[in-house]
Enzyme design. Structure first.
Site, PDB file in Angstrom:
ATOM      1  CB  CYS A 171       4.854   1.883   5.818  1.00  6.72           C
ATOM      2  SG  CYS A 171       5.281   3.509   5.144  1.00  6.72           S
TER       3      CYS A 171
ATOM      4  CB  CYS B  70       2.773   2.776   1.299  1.00  2.77           C
ATOM      5  SG  CYS B  70       4.179   1.783   1.878  1.00  2.77           S
TER       6      CYS B  70
ATOM      7  CB  CYS C  63       8.750   2.119   3.748  1.00  6.31           C
ATOM      8  SG  CYS C  63       7.355   1.194   3.068  1.00  6.31           S
TER       9      CYS C  63
ATOM     10  CB  CYS D 223       5.990   4.795   0.053  1.00  7.81           C
ATOM     11  SG  CYS D 223       6.269   4.811   1.845  1.00  7.81           S
TER      12      CYS D 223
ATOM     13  CB  CYS E  95      17.054   2.732  16.180  1.00  8.19           C
ATOM     14  SG  CYS E  95      16.627   4.008  17.378  1.00  8.19           S
TER      15      CYS E  95
END
Length: 208
Positions: free
Chosen positions: A122, A125, A171, A174, A194
């Protein structure tokens, strides 16, 4: 004599004072202030930092950067930032995608499978999201994967924006928006995660 509108405004101020004071957040276990306040309160909530002891701890799956081996479950403090702090951390394009659920223009970012082994983390984070071994060229112009590196590391939710019913992917570390998952992918899962390129960073394995 106060009018009905004055009373309503006073009640709203009292509610916001309690909410932003931390008591309600503690009782709700970290539920987003924005969900409670709606769009009208977005600007105020976005500037109100949450006390560290009110931020929840998550049990995510961790992976090593050197060769991608699974380190097992690990306790991770959820990353909770104000809009100003997110702006400092992310580019404008990444902020629009990750914090405003936007979509980058097709073919505008790296979308082909990288030549080296590695994993995607990510951009906000550093939570491990996808292994490059599960990436495929979907022809859509966005990086696509047939599964996440760990189910616990992503959140899937119903998205009804723009008159469509889709499954949004965020995610878990976060709550940043990453993209969507569709059921038109290749074997073995038949899924196509995607993702937006700006929401992730690729980490090449140092050990092959």
């Amino acid at each position: 004599m106060t009018s009905a509108s004055d009373n309503k405004a006073m009640e709203r101020r009292r509610f916001l004072s309690i909410l932003l004071g931390g008591g309600t957040l503690a009782a709700l276990g970290g539920v987003s202030v924005l969900r409670l306040m709606g769009r009208k309160g977005e600007a105020m909530a976005a500037t109100a930092p949450i006390a560290a002891d009110k931020v929840p701890t998550l049990l995510l799956e961790c992976f090593a950067d050197d060769d991608g081996h699974h380190l097992g479950p690990c306790d991770v403090r959820k990353l909770v930032l104000t809009d100003a702090q997110w702006h400092e951390r992310l580019s404008d394009a990444a902020f629009n995608v990750m914090r405003r659920a936007g979509t980058e223009r097709a073919f505008s970012g790296p979308h082909e499978k990288p030549p080296s082994k590695g994993l995607y983390r990510c951009a906000g984070c550093d939570t491990a999201l996808f292994d490059a071994s599960t990436q495929f060229d979907s022809g859509t112009g966005w990086p696509s994967f047939w599964q996440p590196i760990a189910k616990q590391n992503v959140i899937e939710s119903r998205d009804t924006a723009y008159g469509m019913v889709r499954t949004a992917v965020s995610c878990a570390g976060c709550d940043s928006h990453l993209g969507h998952v569709f059921d038109d992918g290749p074997p073995p899962t038949g899924l196509r995660y995607c993702m937006n390129s700006v929401a992730m960073r690729f980490v090449a394995y140092r050990v092959s």
